[in-house]
Structures are given as C-alpha cells and as structure tokens.
Design a protein around this motif. Structure first.
Motif, PDB file in Angstrom:
ATOM      1  N   VAL A  59       0.858  -1.183   0.000  1.00 32.37           N
ATOM      2  CA  VAL A  59       0.000   0.000   0.000  1.00 32.37           C
ATOM      3  C   VAL A  59       0.898   1.239   0.000  1.00 32.37           C
ATOM      4  O   VAL A  59       1.842   1.323   0.783  1.00 32.37           O
ATOM      5  N   ILE A  60       0.595   2.182  -0.884  1.00 28.53           N
ATOM      6  CA  ILE A  60       1.299   3.462  -0.892  1.00 28.53           C
ATOM      7  C   ILE A  60       0.319   4.540  -0.448  1.00 28.53           C
ATOM      8  O   ILE A  60      -0.731   4.725  -1.065  1.00 28.53           O
ATOM      9  N   LEU A  61       0.673   5.216   0.640  1.00 31.16           N
ATOM     10  CA  LEU A  61      -0.137   6.322   1.121  1.00 31.16           C
ATOM     11  C   LEU A  61       0.634   7.604   0.846  1.00 31.16           C
ATOM     12  O   LEU A  61       1.626   7.892   1.507  1.00 31.16           O
ATOM     13  N   ALA A  62       0.188   8.334  -0.164  1.00 31.92           N
ATOM     14  CA  ALA A  62       0.797   9.617  -0.515  1.00 31.92           C
ATOM     15  C   ALA A  62      -0.129  10.687   0.021  1.00 31.92           C
ATOM     16  O   ALA A  62      -1.085  11.093  -0.632  1.00 31.92           O
ATOM     17  N   SER A  63       0.137  11.089   1.262  1.00 34.63           N
ATOM     18  CA  SER A  63      -0.811  12.014   1.891  1.00 34.63           C
ATOM     19  C   SER A  63      -0.111  13.044   2.758  1.00 34.63           C
ATOM     20  O   SER A  63       0.934  12.779   3.338  1.00 34.63           O
ATOM     21  N   ASP A  64      -0.751  14.196   2.828  1.00 37.20           N
ATOM     22  CA  ASP A  64      -0.291  15.290   3.675  1.00 37.20           C
ATOM     23  C   ASP A  64      -1.274  15.517   4.822  1.00 37.20           C
ATOM     24  O   ASP A  64      -1.075  16.407   5.641  1.00 37.20           O
ATOM     25  N   VAL A  65      -2.319  14.730   4.829  1.00 36.87           N
ATOM     26  CA  VAL A  65      -3.367  14.846   5.848  1.00 36.87           C
ATOM     27  C   VAL A  65      -3.763  13.440   6.289  1.00 36.87           C
ATOM     28  O   VAL A  65      -3.388  12.446   5.663  1.00 36.87           O
ATOM     29  N   LYS A  66      -4.556  13.374   7.360  1.00 33.21           N
ATOM     30  CA  LYS A  66      -5.064  12.081   7.816  1.00 33.21           C
ATOM     31  C   LYS A  66      -6.042  11.560   6.767  1.00 33.21           C
ATOM     32  O   LYS A  66      -6.902  12.298   6.295  1.00 33.21           O
ATOM     33  N   ILE A  67      -5.886  10.298   6.410  1.00 35.18           N
ATOM     34  CA  ILE A  67      -6.790   9.732   5.398  1.00 35.18           C
ATOM     35  C   ILE A  67      -7.940   8.982   6.065  1.00 35.18           C
ATOM     36  O   ILE A  67      -7.783   8.435   7.149  1.00 35.18           O
ATOM     37  N   ILE A  79       3.905   1.937   2.603  1.00 35.96           N
ATOM     38  CA  ILE A  79       4.904   2.992   2.426  1.00 35.96           C
ATOM     39  C   ILE A  79       4.127   4.297   2.500  1.00 35.96           C
ATOM     40  O   ILE A  79       3.185   4.495   1.732  1.00 35.96           O
ATOM     41  N   GLN A  80       4.521   5.160   3.441  1.00 34.00           N
ATOM     42  CA  GLN A  80       3.834   6.439   3.566  1.00 34.00           C
ATOM     43  C   GLN A  80       4.800   7.565   3.213  1.00 34.00           C
ATOM     44  O   GLN A  80       5.905   7.632   3.735  1.00 34.00           O
ATOM     45  N   VAL A  81       4.362   8.414   2.296  1.00 34.35           N
ATOM     46  CA  VAL A  81       5.158   9.554   1.839  1.00 34.35           C
ATOM     47  C   VAL A  81       4.238  10.758   1.678  1.00 34.35           C
ATOM     48  O   VAL A  81       3.023  10.628   1.717  1.00 34.35           O
TER      49      VAL A  81
END
Length: 105
Positions: A59-67, A79-81
C-alpha cells in the motif's frame, strides 16, 4: 505486483490528483497492477474495494493529511510519503515498493 494506495493533499485539489496520475503511470510503466484512491475536496473517488486491498502486495499512502479508512490497510505493508514525493519521484517510489515486497517474500 499489486499496488493500492491513497493520495490526499491538504487542499484536496491539485497534488491529490497529480500524485494519483503519476503513481498510476509509473506503476503501469513498471508492469504492475496499481489502483490509487483519491481523497479530495469532493470526497473519495476511485474508492478501493476491500478485495483490491486484500489482494494488494503493498500500500502506498501519498498524503499530507489524515486519510479516511486507514484501518482497511491494517496488516499490509505500507509505504507512507508526502504527495510531493509521489509527484516528484513516482518511479523511485514504485521501485522502492517493489524492493520492499521482494525482501519480504
């Protein structure tokens, strides 16, 4: 390799959709099955099914906020970026995801 993910930026407009497009293009170019859900100002689009999440290798979480719905990914390799990394280096991110999956098989 099957990849799922979520893209979400603070404003929920430009970076969310650019990150989605860049990741999907990079994933397909590398020969992977990839689906990226967006969580923007108009809500969730391209929502991932539980089946897609269950079958995903990473799973790739490309986030700047809570999802929303992060609990769906519990027990998965994540992977969180930031969205900026997904926009600027999507090929490297997909390559990193492949490395993580191959190391854990």
């Amino acid at each position: 390799m099957k990849i799922v993910g979520v893209a979400a930026c603070t404003v929920g407009i430009a970076h969310t959709y650019i990150a989605q497009e860049k990741l999907e293009n990079a994933g397909k170019k590398a020969g992977h099955d990839i689906q990226i859900e967006t969580q923007g100002t108009i809500g969730i689009e391209n929502a991932l099914t539980q089946n897609q999440v269950d079958e995903a290798d990473i799973v790739i979480l490309a986030s700047d906020v809570k999802i929303a719905g992060r609990e769906r990914f519990e027990g998965k390799r994540i992977i969180q970026v930031t969205t900026e990394i997904a926009v600027k280096s999507p090929n490297k991110l997909i390559q990193k995801a492949a490395e993580v999956v191959s190391q854990q098989k």
